[in-house]
Design a protein around this motif. Sequence first.
Motif, short mmCIF file in Angstrom:
data_model
loop_
_atom_site.label_atom_id
_atom_site.label_comp_id
_atom_site.label_asym_id
_atom_site.label_seq_id
_atom_site.Cartn_x
_atom_site.Cartn_y
_atom_site.Cartn_z
N ASN A 26 0.83 -1.21 0.00
CA ASN A 26 0.00 0.00 0.00
C ASN A 26 0.86 1.26 0.00
O ASN A 26 0.53 2.24 -0.66
N LEU A 27 1.97 1.23 0.74
CA LEU A 27 2.88 2.37 0.76
C LEU A 27 3.49 2.58 -0.63
O LEU A 27 3.55 3.70 -1.14
N LEU A 28 3.91 1.48 -1.25
CA LEU A 28 4.50 1.57 -2.59
C LEU A 28 3.48 2.09 -3.59
O LEU A 28 3.80 2.94 -4.43
N ARG A 29 2.24 1.64 -3.52
CA ARG A 29 1.19 2.14 -4.42
C ARG A 29 0.97 3.64 -4.20
O ARG A 29 0.76 4.38 -5.15
N HIS A 30 1.03 4.08 -2.95
CA HIS A 30 0.90 5.51 -2.63
C HIS A 30 2.02 6.30 -3.29
O HIS A 30 1.77 7.37 -3.85
N TRP A 31 3.25 5.79 -3.25
CA TRP A 31 4.37 6.47 -3.90
C TRP A 31 4.15 6.57 -5.41
O TRP A 31 4.43 7.59 -6.02
N ILE A 32 3.64 5.50 -6.01
CA ILE A 32 3.41 5.47 -7.46
C ILE A 32 2.35 6.51 -7.84
O ILE A 32 2.53 7.28 -8.78
N ILE A 33 1.26 6.53 -7.11
CA ILE A 33 0.18 7.50 -7.39
C ILE A 33 0.69 8.92 -7.23
O ILE A 33 0.41 9.79 -8.05
N LYS A 34 1.46 9.16 -6.18
CA LYS A 34 2.01 10.50 -5.94
C LYS A 34 2.92 10.94 -7.09
O LYS A 34 2.84 12.07 -7.55
N GLN A 35 3.73 10.02 -7.60
CA GLN A 35 4.61 10.35 -8.72
C GLN A 35 3.79 10.61 -9.99
O GLN A 35 4.07 11.55 -10.73
N GLU A 36 2.78 9.78 -10.25
CA GLU A 36 1.94 9.96 -11.44
C GLU A 36 1.23 11.31 -11.41
O GLU A 36 1.11 11.97 -12.43
N ARG A 37 0.75 11.71 -10.24
CA ARG A 37 0.08 13.01 -10.12
C ARG A 37 1.06 14.15 -10.35
O ARG A 37 0.71 15.16 -10.93
N ALA A 38 2.29 13.99 -9.87
CA ALA A 38 3.30 15.03 -10.04
C ALA A 38 3.70 15.17 -11.51
O ALA A 38 4.02 16.27 -11.97
N GLU A 39 3.66 14.05 -12.25
CA GLU A 39 4.06 14.07 -13.65
C GLU A 39 2.92 14.49 -14.58
O GLU A 39 3.15 14.77 -15.75
N ALA A 40 1.67 14.49 -14.08
CA ALA A 40 0.52 14.82 -14.92
C ALA A 40 0.62 16.27 -15.39
O ALA A 40 0.96 17.16 -14.64
N THR A 41 0.31 16.47 -16.66
CA THR A 41 0.29 17.82 -17.20
C THR A 41 -1.11 18.39 -17.07
O THR A 41 -2.08 17.64 -16.95
N PRO A 42 -1.28 19.71 -17.14
CA PRO A 42 -2.62 20.28 -17.02
C PRO A 42 -3.60 19.77 -18.07
O PRO A 42 -4.78 19.68 -17.80
N ALA A 43 -3.14 19.40 -19.25
CA ALA A 43 -4.04 18.90 -20.29
C ALA A 43 -4.57 17.51 -19.94
O ALA A 43 -5.61 17.10 -20.42
N GLN A 44 -3.83 16.75 -19.10
CA GLN A 44 -4.25 15.40 -18.74
C GLN A 44 -5.22 15.40 -17.57
O GLN A 44 -5.91 14.44 -17.34
N VAL A 45 -5.25 16.49 -16.78
CA VAL A 45 -6.13 16.57 -15.63
C VAL A 45 -7.44 17.21 -16.07
O VAL A 45 -7.45 18.30 -16.61
N ALA A 46 -8.55 16.52 -15.86
CA ALA A 46 -9.85 17.03 -16.28
C ALA A 46 -10.30 18.12 -15.33
O ALA A 46 -10.46 17.89 -14.14
#
Length: 130
Positions: free
Chosen positions: A49-69
């Motif tokens: 669960n901790l590792l999944r949290h790290w992955i989600i956090k990184q994906e959100r940090a890498e998301a560009t404004p065009a990818q976020v609805a």
Amino acid sequence: MHTNEGEHQVGRQRRRRHSAEFKAEVIAACQQPGVSIAAVALAHGLNANLLRHWIIKQERAEATPAQVATPSNTASTDVKHDFVPVTVAPERNRDDNIRVELRRGATTVTVVWPMSAAADCAAWLRELLR
């Protein structure tokens, strides 16, 4: 490379702190094809669960404004829409038909299926939403 920053504490167990380098290495291992997050976590002595949290956090940090609805860019035709808004009619159609209304921008398409072909309608919707 060290998984913990600082020296090992003697006595009461303290919360472990992992370096950014360690986190990046473990996240990269999870992104390989066919790799289980749980297996990578187990191999590195981490909670999955901790590792999944790290992955989600990184994906959100890498998301560009065009990818976020956001409300400002949902009407744009350049953005890929994964969510299809559905309006549920409060009253049932008198002729017992299934009515599906699809909207994209200014275009609206209405499809009417007989209730007796509900399974066919469901199959069509599954293919449409792939």
